[in-house]
Design a protein around this motif. Structure first.
Motif, mmCIF file in Angstrom:
data_model
loop_
_atom_site.group_PDB
_atom_site.id
_atom_site.type_symbol
_atom_site.label_atom_id
_atom_site.label_comp_id
_atom_site.label_asym_id
_atom_site.label_seq_id
_atom_site.Cartn_x
_atom_site.Cartn_y
_atom_site.Cartn_z
ATOM 1 N N VAL A 91 0.890 -1.341 -0.153
ATOM 2 C CA VAL A 91 0.118 -0.095 0.059
ATOM 3 C C VAL A 91 0.944 1.273 0.132
ATOM 4 N N LEU A 92 1.892 1.264 0.932
ATOM 5 C CA LEU A 92 2.775 2.439 1.047
ATOM 6 C C LEU A 92 3.525 2.511 -0.455
ATOM 7 N N GLN A 93 3.984 1.408 -1.134
ATOM 8 C CA GLN A 93 4.633 1.396 -2.485
ATOM 9 C C GLN A 93 3.690 2.108 -3.346
ATOM 10 N N GLY A 94 2.263 1.935 -3.197
ATOM 11 C CA GLY A 94 1.259 2.377 -4.023
ATOM 12 C C GLY A 94 1.101 1.213 -5.013
ATOM 13 N N VAL A 95 1.503 0.068 -4.970
ATOM 14 C CA VAL A 95 1.211 -0.977 -5.729
ATOM 15 C C VAL A 95 0.154 -1.984 -5.389
ATOM 16 N N TYR A 96 -0.530 -1.582 -4.452
ATOM 17 C CA TYR A 96 -1.618 -2.486 -3.950
ATOM 18 C C TYR A 96 -3.017 -1.658 -4.411
ATOM 19 N N PRO A 97 -3.993 -2.521 -4.933
ATOM 20 C CA PRO A 97 -5.183 -1.786 -5.693
ATOM 21 C C PRO A 97 -6.038 -1.261 -4.810
ATOM 22 N N ALA A 98 -6.172 -1.738 -3.481
ATOM 23 C CA ALA A 98 -6.881 -1.187 -2.584
ATOM 24 C C ALA A 98 -6.247 0.218 -1.841
ATOM 25 N N LYS A 99 -6.551 1.414 -2.221
ATOM 26 C CA LYS A 99 -5.936 2.488 -1.723
ATOM 27 C C LYS A 99 -6.532 3.259 -0.605
ATOM 28 N N PRO A 100 -6.000 3.542 0.727
ATOM 29 C CA PRO A 100 -6.592 4.305 1.497
ATOM 30 C C PRO A 100 -6.977 5.679 1.237
ATOM 31 N N ALA A 101 -7.920 6.332 1.702
ATOM 32 C CA ALA A 101 -8.236 7.593 1.308
ATOM 33 C C ALA A 101 -7.221 8.602 1.999
ATOM 34 N N LYS A 102 -6.759 9.785 1.317
ATOM 35 C CA LYS A 102 -6.061 10.714 1.788
ATOM 36 C C LYS A 102 -6.883 11.410 2.922
ATOM 37 N N ARG A 103 -6.249 11.922 3.946
ATOM 38 C CA ARG A 103 -7.088 12.993 4.918
ATOM 39 C C ARG A 103 -6.300 14.357 5.201
ATOM 40 N N GLN A 104 -7.139 14.994 5.311
ATOM 41 C CA GLN A 104 -6.683 16.464 5.928
ATOM 42 C C GLN A 104 -6.406 16.335 7.279
ATOM 43 N N LEU A 105 -4.975 16.354 7.699
ATOM 44 C CA LEU A 105 -4.879 16.221 9.148
ATOM 45 C C LEU A 105 -4.328 17.843 9.571
ATOM 46 N N PRO A 106 -4.861 17.990 10.571
ATOM 47 C CA PRO A 106 -4.585 19.646 11.502
ATOM 48 C C PRO A 106 -2.936 19.461 11.428
ATOM 49 N N TRP A 138 -12.234 -4.349 23.703
ATOM 50 C CA TRP A 138 -11.216 -4.562 22.866
ATOM 51 C C TRP A 138 -11.875 -4.508 21.707
ATOM 52 N N VAL A 139 -11.267 -3.954 20.614
ATOM 53 C CA VAL A 139 -12.092 -4.080 19.181
ATOM 54 C C VAL A 139 -10.814 -4.293 18.100
ATOM 55 N N VAL A 140 -11.285 -4.935 17.161
ATOM 56 C CA VAL A 140 -10.486 -4.961 15.866
ATOM 57 C C VAL A 140 -11.041 -4.101 14.657
ATOM 58 N N PHE A 141 -10.451 -3.880 13.599
ATOM 59 C CA PHE A 141 -10.861 -2.955 12.689
ATOM 60 C C PHE A 141 -11.542 -3.610 11.454
ATOM 61 N N GLY A 142 -12.911 -3.395 11.273
ATOM 62 C CA GLY A 142 -13.648 -4.162 10.321
ATOM 63 C C GLY A 142 -13.830 -3.541 8.982
ATOM 64 N N LYS A 143 -12.962 -2.418 8.766
ATOM 65 C CA LYS A 143 -12.930 -1.829 7.377
ATOM 66 C C LYS A 143 -11.670 -1.729 6.810
ATOM 67 N N PRO A 144 -11.337 -1.824 5.617
ATOM 68 C CA PRO A 144 -10.019 -1.715 5.110
ATOM 69 C C PRO A 144 -9.341 -0.218 5.352
ATOM 70 N N GLN A 145 -7.975 -0.651 5.624
ATOM 71 C CA GLN A 145 -7.144 0.556 5.483
ATOM 72 C C GLN A 145 -7.369 2.019 6.415
ATOM 73 N N MET A 336 -9.241 -10.821 1.877
ATOM 74 C CA MET A 336 -10.140 -10.576 3.273
ATOM 75 C C MET A 336 -10.904 -9.442 3.232
ATOM 76 N N ASN A 337 -10.113 -8.263 2.807
ATOM 77 C CA ASN A 337 -10.747 -6.932 2.843
ATOM 78 C C ASN A 337 -11.944 -6.813 2.317
ATOM 79 N N LYS A 338 -12.140 -7.436 1.130
ATOM 80 C CA LYS A 338 -13.416 -7.434 0.425
ATOM 81 C C LYS A 338 -14.487 -8.056 1.066
ATOM 82 N N TRP A 339 -14.173 -9.323 1.890
ATOM 83 C CA TRP A 339 -15.192 -9.894 2.779
ATOM 84 C C TRP A 339 -15.553 -8.892 3.686
#
Lengths: 412, 412
Positions: A91-106, A138-145, A336-339
């Motif tokens: 993902v960091l390298q930009g070679v992964y098809p599922a890309k996270p969204a860029k955000r505006q961080l203060p 305790w929780v885990v993350f149910g949405k990709p990226q 898995m992320n698609k699932w």
């Protein structure tokens, strides 16, 4: 309205509870007085960010910022542990098809990505919408990226999956390795073919985190024998012993190499056929593709499914056409992320995600599923952003180098 | 008990009815008197047989023999026309995975195969078990490799599918080309993806009998546009015009070459993308495999199905792994004979087979489906077995040479 945790609930993570108990206690007291967080520190986050794809050992840096005030239906999480997975590097390298969204961080001029997809969080604050999350859960993350390489995050309640801990034997590493690898293994073993005790299946990349989870779940939970394929390497006997140990108490796990299977004179194909006997292999899990994936497919029987979830050979997915046409082999992909994405936003989907986590949690707790060996990179509260950035770049670099075969985690 | 055909039923095949009317009349009169066939001639068959796989132009010969007396639940058929299909050649050569059973034929020392998989039969005699077949009915063959290269056969009622002729416009060639190619086209267009009018799909080997049926059914029955791929060749414009004519009155059919698609500078990929527009290709039909199959797959969209039913390139089935993993493309095989076999022996299955034939019959009758150009090899009643054998070897040889692009048939 803020929920008050019950007195008898286990509020604190299993390890180093005392150190963290203080801050949790403080924030909870303050939260009780208002639906707004009273102290700015309760919304302060340090995150591993990058503004453009590139070399992971170069583009990462740390950023300290103030999270937005949580809205109705949202939660504030402290991240307990965050995994560094191979897919994160892609993902960091930009070679992964599922890309996270860029955000505006203060505090940052341009938009940025926050790294990380896996980990576990501890609920610090709930803005209630009738969900069952409580502080200390305790929780885990149910949405990709979701950007798990952060000390703290604000997200929707529906974006996390509560972990139903039944004992204190669930370690932080276990909690942080529920979401991707054993979940992938269990879904691939369950969703494509109905395997029965006594059945036999085949997989390649068998020494990967997913592969090792497959061996354990197949052998111990399903009574399914595994033919495991890996690249030839020194100390292959050690790996065979390791896989056999992972299968102990269940059906056998056998180890062979791609090179052996490809060499007619090695006798490997005959050995595998002897093991298979009169059974037919209905399921193959393929993370390699190319010639070695094709050789594996040739071991499989009629009406089987070749589930492809990786292409380590960097070659196309290839199978003899006759397997598909005449033997009715089906070739499917799994991610898995698609699932998780497909289970988003419906009560049934939420229930399925929760059940998946419950099942894996139980197996971790009863010792039938063993977490990977871990290397934890500690980010101290006193570390300045330069130090955190350097630690992050070094950790990702070591992870990429496969340092010691261990899985790396950030602990803020 | 023998059923008596209704007076107003169409008893005779559409062409050369007079010549055949005599023998049908004779046998029916005799049948009425007894459930046993009264004349040995009514069970006499001349069949194209071979005792071992090999060169089709050498191993075939003719054999004259007496069929067994039909039992309860069986029918006696006169074969009206028998197709010579490319797969029959592969069966003869022994390179086809579905092998017919060898049989013991009176008058032959060793067991032998009877060639042929497709054709149509005319019911001469029914030993009733409550089925709805009557003498004079036209039927096709619902079980693979029944040995249709024969003047006559005895088989189970359940092994044939009655053709529901509504008009005399159904020719013998149409009846003899229901079972394999248009049936394959319709099933592949229907069973894997739910296509809607306005959708677009892609196929290779588009000039094959199946490919041409796909164009017609997609365009005229489903309103689905087709991207058709073929090998480069002289007179490509003629082929484009031919496919366009097959699609006339329906959605457009476009023609491109494998070579054009593979050549970045040809502009073919861009042209295809322009045609696709914002649509996503959900279905690809692949009879080629190898690089050209892979290039076709790259045109397809998320959650699509690549249905593979041939491998003309003699290369493995290959697709970019990312299509399967990240775009969730599913790769499936299709084989019409397997479909028929799966519908055997259940009332629902029989109903589905019948419906399939009814649908295709209707399309042939209303002119929306056009049969292939045909070349009929006549086997005269006066031909001795040597002559029949020679004609058979020559016919199969001409068929293999692709003589005139026509489909060959035996007519006994």
């Amino acid at each position: 309205m803020i929920k008050s945790p019950g007195l008898n609930r286990m509020l604190l993570p299993a390890s180093s509870a005392a150190a963290r108990g203080i801050s949790v206690g403080v924030s909870r007291r303050l939260i009780h007085s208002s639906s707004r967080l009273a102290r700015a520190a309760d919304l302060e986050a340090r995150s591993i960010v990058y503004e453009a794809n590139g070399d992971p050992t170069k583009v990462l840096r740390a950023h300290k910022w103030a999270l937005p005030e949580p809205k109705s239906g949202q939660v504030v999480l402290r991240v307990g542990l965050a995994s560094i997975n191979p897919a994160d590097i892609n993902v960091l390298q930009g070679v992964y098809p599922a890309k996270p969204a860029k955000r505006q961080l203060p505090g940052l001029a341009g938009d940025a990505f926050i790294g990380g997809n896996e980990g576990f969080g501890i609920v610090e604050h709930v803005v209630d919408t009738g969900g069952d999350l409580q502080e200390g859960d305790w929780v885990v993350f149910g949405k990709p990226q979701m950007g798990t390489w952060t000390s703290r995050m604000v997200c929707a309640q529906d974006d996390v999956i509560k972990i139903n801990r039944r004992s204190s034997s669930l370690t932080e590493v276990m909690a942080s390795t529920l979401q991707v690898n054993p979940a992938t293994a269990l879904r691939m073993l369950s969703d494509f073919q109905r395997l029965q005790p006594g059945d036999i299946m085949v997989q390649n990349a068998a020494n990967s985190a997913v592969g090792q989870a497959v061996v354990q779940i197949a052998a111990r939970q399903m009574g399914v024998e595994t033919i495991n394929l890996v690249r030839d390497r020194p100390k292959l006997d050690d790996m065979a012993a390791h896989l056999a140990a992972l299968a102990q108490g269940g059906a056998p796990a056998h180890l062979f190499t791609y090179e052996g299977l490809d060499d007619r004179d090695s006798g490997v194909k005959e050995k595998i056929k002897d093991i298979i006997g009169k059974r037919k292999i209905k399921l193959g899990l393929n993370a390699v593709c190319g010639k070695d994936g094709s050789n594996m497919a040739k071991l499989m029987g009629p009406d089987s499914t070749l589930v492809t979830y990786g292409a380590m050979s960097k070659q196309p997915l290839s199978v003899p056409a006759g397997l598909v046409i005449f033997l009715n082999m089906s070739v499917q992909g799994f991610m898995m992320n698609k699932w998780y994405a497909s289970k988003q936003s419906t009560p049934e989907g939420s229930q399925e995600r929760r059940q998946l986590m419950d099942t894996l949690t139980k197996w971790y707790e009863d010792g039938s599923l063993v977490p990977p060996e871990s290397h934890i990179v500690h980010i101290a509260p006193s570390d300045d952003v330069e130090t955190v950035g350097r630690k992050a770049r070094e950790a990702v670099g070591s992870s990429m180098a496969g340092y010691g075969g261990k899985k790396f985690f950030f602990k803020f």
